[in-house]
Write an enzyme that holds these catalytic residues in place. Structure first.
Site, PDB file in Angstrom:
ATOM      1  N   HIS A 185       0.827  -1.201   0.000  1.00  0.00           N
ATOM      2  CA  HIS A 185       0.000   0.000   0.000  1.00  0.00           C
ATOM      3  C   HIS A 185       0.865   1.255   0.000  1.00  0.00           C
ATOM      4  CE1 HIS A 185      -2.857  -2.977   1.609  1.00  0.00           C
ATOM      5  NE2 HIS A 185      -3.795  -2.199   1.107  1.00  0.00           N
ATOM      6  N   ASP A 257      -4.397  -6.236  -7.849  1.00  0.00           N
ATOM      7  CA  ASP A 257      -4.664  -5.602  -6.567  1.00  0.00           C
ATOM      8  C   ASP A 257      -4.990  -4.139  -6.855  1.00  0.00           C
ATOM      9  OD1 ASP A 257      -4.945  -5.268  -3.845  1.00  0.00           O
ATOM     10  OD2 ASP A 257      -2.966  -6.049  -3.333  1.00  0.00           O
TER      11      ASP A 257
END
Length: 486
Positions: A185, A257
């Site tokens: 992230h 993702d």
């Protein structure tokens, strides 16, 4: 290929997020124009109570034929109601400890039955990463374990259980997020593994998931220098087309993702990341919770421009769209299953690992040491709070032992940790409490890597509501519930 056809093909690859518990006008319009689907995010307020969620997904289907996705792993990463109360299902670490593949299959089948009941048809689970790095900040208890063969057994069982309930499973995070101490992230994690090591470790569970006929695989934003040459796997043709399609022979849908993560788009922006992911071989692009209406238009434009400029072929877009259609075709004939939460509690209880001698706690003081959650977990509740009569949660790095010891004087003390091996403040405060109260019971609700000196130690292998209830039953904080409705 005319522009309208090109734009429709570009839309077919997109799985954007949106805000709120009702479908906005822009989203319904995009679905009518061929948008591939949506991704539901609790952070965006997309996951209300089950009746409202079922009405939301029904409204989406009135506008098009969307793939409706969610990131519902059970365990600590939960979106379907569990983001408010913690999941009623234990996660992968607990299932791996029990190592009963039929039980894993039952748990995932029940979880998928709950998803199907509210209209979700593609679940971004299971995580089949082999967690070999103890200090991994993003996987941890999301993995079945650190042994590739054990993870492979449960990868196959979880895929089978999910798909028996009529929901497509999505094995992640290819080629494997378990051997890094970085969070995708926030950047591009480095995985130092050549092809030989990948074959012996990371790829073993993915091969098992493919053998179980998993319908989708999710890529991770991971840099494997010997494979991807510095690029994240999501944007790497060598990783997706070469390794996953070519070497492993996967023919299903490849999903990225979330592209709004820094590991994919931090340096180039989401529209360019979308173009590169399609070029690399991805079929469906999870855009992330921050990418909504305006973003969809910008991404469609970027994809169409890339085709016109020759950077991306129209045939690649058509191939991606065909894999999306194949997934939808499978979903129309998929099976059904019933919810079975008794399997969840059976797994949580069997996963408990206790050592030492349990003292008579009476009505103990329960001290929970706060642990910052990673972005994937989010602000999901955790701990023994629902069953503790007297509970205090403190920051291990700042709290002092003295006042806590005074409050616990003359009665039992329970100290609750979560991944203490990753948090020095937890270890320091726990050590101080145990020095004065060696009779205290320590409960570790993350990975039990750090083991303090204490008389009684309980590891739950997860911090879900199921894990918490199982621990509370063992400690005598609540009576055993045989119904599974906890």
């Amino acid at each position: 290929m005319i522009d309208n056809t090109l734009a429709r093909l570009a839309r077919a690859a997109l799985l954007p997020g949106f805000t709120g518990a009702t479908a906005p006008h822009w989203l319904l319009t995009e679905l009518e124009r061929g948008l591939g689907g949506v991704t539901l995010f609790a952070l965006n307020g997309n996951v209300p109570e089950t009746g409202a969620l079922a009405r939301l997904t029904a409204a989406l289907r009135e506008a098009g034929d969307p793939i409706v996705t969610i990131d519902e792993e059970g365990g600590d990463v939960t979106r379907l109601g569990g983001h408010r109360t913690a999941s009623p299902y234990p996660g992968n670490a607990a299932l791996g400890v029990v190592d009963d593949v039929e039980l894993t299959r039952r748990v995932y089948r029940s979880l998928a039955a709950e998803l199907a009941a509210v209209g979700v048809n593609l679940n971004f689970a299971p995580s089949v990463d082999v967690n070999t790095a103890d200090d991994n900040p993003i996987i941890g208890v999301r993995a079945f374990g650190s042994d590739p063969e054990l993870v492979a057994r449960h990868a196959a069982a979880s895929v089978t259980g999910t798909q028996e309930a009529g929901v497509a499973a999505c094995a992640k995070h290819f080629p494997g997020h378990g051997a890094t101490v970085e969070d995708s992230h926030l950047g591009v994690p480095l995985v130092e593994a050549d092809l030989d090591l990948l074959e012996r470790r990371e790829l073993v569970p993915f091969r098992a998931a493919l053998k179980a006929d998993v319908r989708a695989v999710m890529t991770g934003h991971l840099n494997l220098p010997t494979i991807t040459g510095g690029e994240p796997a999501t944007l790497s043709q060598a990783a997706i087309t070469g390794l996953l399609r070519g070497r492993l022979g996967f023919e299903g849908a490849i999903v990225t993702d979330a592209l709004d993560m820094d590991g994919a788009s931090g340096a180039i922006g989401v529209p360019e990341a979308a173009v590169r992911a399609l070029y690399a071989g991805a079929d469906l692009l999870c855009l992330g919770h921050r990418e909504h209406g305006d973003s969809v238009q910008a991404i469609v434009t970027a994809i169409a421009t890339a085709v016109r400029e020759g950077r991306l072929s129209g045939e690649r877009l058509e191939d991606a769209a065909e894999r999306g259609r194949a997934l939808r075709a499978w979903l129309t004939g998929a099976g059904t299953a019933s919810v079975d939460r008794t399997a969840a509690m059976e797994a949580a209880r069997r996963a408990l690992a206790f050592s030492g001698e349990l003292p008579d706690l009476g009505v103990p003081l329960v001290v929970e040491l706060e642990a910052p959650g990673n972005i994937a977990v989010g602000p999901t509740p955790w701990g023994l709070g629902p069953w503790a009569s007297d509970l205090v949660r403190v920051e291990g790095a700042t709290a002092e032992a003295g006042p806590l010891l005074e409050r616990a004087a003359g009665r039992g003390l329970v100290v609750v940790l979560r991944d203490a091996h990753r948090h020095a403040g937890q270890r320091s405060l726990a050590t101080a409490l145990l020095a004065a109260r060696p009779d205290a019971v320590v409960v570790e609700m993350g990975l039990p890597v750090w083991r303090p000196g204490c008389g009684a130690y309980l590891a739950t292998f997860g911090a879900t509501r199921a894990n918490g209830r199982a621990a509370a039953e063992m400690l005598g904080l609540t009576e055993r519930d045989s119904t599974g409705q906890h």
